[in-house]
Motif scaffolding. Sequence first.
Motif, PDB file in Angstrom:
ATOM      1  N   PHE A 118      37.941  32.584  34.727  1.00 42.68           N
ATOM      2  CA  PHE A 118      37.455  33.521  35.650  1.00 42.68           C
ATOM      3  C   PHE A 118      38.724  33.761  36.426  1.00 42.68           C
ATOM      4  O   PHE A 118      39.695  32.845  36.464  1.00 42.68           O
ATOM      5  N   VAL A 119      39.144  35.191  36.590  1.00 43.46           N
ATOM      6  CA  VAL A 119      40.344  35.405  37.505  1.00 43.46           C
ATOM      7  C   VAL A 119      39.971  36.688  38.339  1.00 43.46           C
ATOM      8  O   VAL A 119      38.898  37.259  38.070  1.00 43.46           O
ATOM      9  N   TRP A 120      40.688  36.865  39.275  1.00 42.34           N
ATOM     10  CA  TRP A 120      40.518  38.084  40.330  1.00 42.34           C
ATOM     11  C   TRP A 120      41.547  39.180  39.809  1.00 42.34           C
ATOM     12  O   TRP A 120      42.660  38.903  39.891  1.00 42.34           O
ATOM     13  N   LEU A 121      40.781  40.172  38.999  1.00 41.66           N
ATOM     14  CA  LEU A 121      41.961  41.137  38.696  1.00 41.66           C
ATOM     15  C   LEU A 121      42.279  42.004  39.704  1.00 41.66           C
ATOM     16  O   LEU A 121      43.633  42.522  39.693  1.00 41.66           O
ATOM     17  N   ALA A 122      41.716  42.063  40.656  1.00 41.45           N
ATOM     18  CA  ALA A 122      42.363  42.851  41.751  1.00 41.45           C
ATOM     19  C   ALA A 122      41.705  42.203  43.101  1.00 41.45           C
ATOM     20  O   ALA A 122      40.565  41.770  43.350  1.00 41.45           O
ATOM     21  N   MET A 123      42.621  42.423  44.079  1.00 39.07           N
ATOM     22  CA  MET A 123      42.023  41.832  45.667  1.00 39.07           C
ATOM     23  C   MET A 123      42.797  42.781  46.519  1.00 39.07           C
ATOM     24  O   MET A 123      44.080  42.199  47.165  1.00 39.07           O
ATOM     25  N   PRO A 124      42.527  43.948  46.789  1.00 44.71           N
ATOM     26  CA  PRO A 124      43.092  45.013  47.446  1.00 44.71           C
ATOM     27  C   PRO A 124      43.341  44.369  48.911  1.00 44.71           C
ATOM     28  O   PRO A 124      44.385  44.734  49.584  1.00 44.71           O
ATOM     29  N   ALA A 125      42.599  43.565  49.378  1.00 43.21           N
ATOM     30  CA  ALA A 125      42.509  43.050  51.002  1.00 43.21           C
ATOM     31  C   ALA A 125      43.898  42.210  51.042  1.00 43.21           C
ATOM     32  O   ALA A 125      44.307  41.861  52.155  1.00 43.21           O
TER      33      ALA A 125
END
Length: 158
Positions: A118-125
Motif C-alpha cells: 500500500f502507498v499514498w500516490l498523492a498527499m496534496p495537503a
Amino acid sequence: MTVAEALRVSIPGHGSFTVTADAAAMIEVFGGRLHCYQGSGGCRKQGLYFSRAEPKKPLRCRVELPDTGETGARAAENRGGRDRLGETEIILSVSHELAPKLGGAVLDFGNHNKMQRFVWLAMPAVKGPACTCRRSMGPPAGKRSPCLDDRGIGLSDV
C-alpha cells in the motif's frame, strides 16, 4: 471479487481521500480491515504505515461505495449493507495525527520499489517534496537515516 471502481472515503471531522480499485481489492483480500497511521522512522521524519490491527481510538472512516444505479432498499439489499463489497465489509480507519493530512490523498496498492504494498500516490495537503518510495513524509532526516524500504515493511501490527 474484483473491485472495478475507486472508493471515496470520508474522514469524520476532516476531508476525504480516494482508494483505488487495486487497493480496495487488497483490503478485501486482507479481511476488509486497514488502519493507516504515521510514526517515526524511515528516511524522513514521519513514516507512513498500514496495519490490519486497529488501535484503541482510531478515526473510523465512512466508505462510499460505487453507485450501482439502484436506490433505496433494493440497493442496500444487493450491496449486503453499507460499506460492503462482495462478501467482505470494508473497514478503514486512520490515526488522529494522519487524518488532517489525507484531504485529497490517493491510496493505492501495487508494485512499488520492488515490493507489493500500500502507498499514498498523492498527499496534496502535505507540502514539500514527496518521498520517492511514498512511505514517508516531511523533510529528509539525513543521509544516514534508513529508508522504510530497507526493512521491506509491508503491513505491520499496531
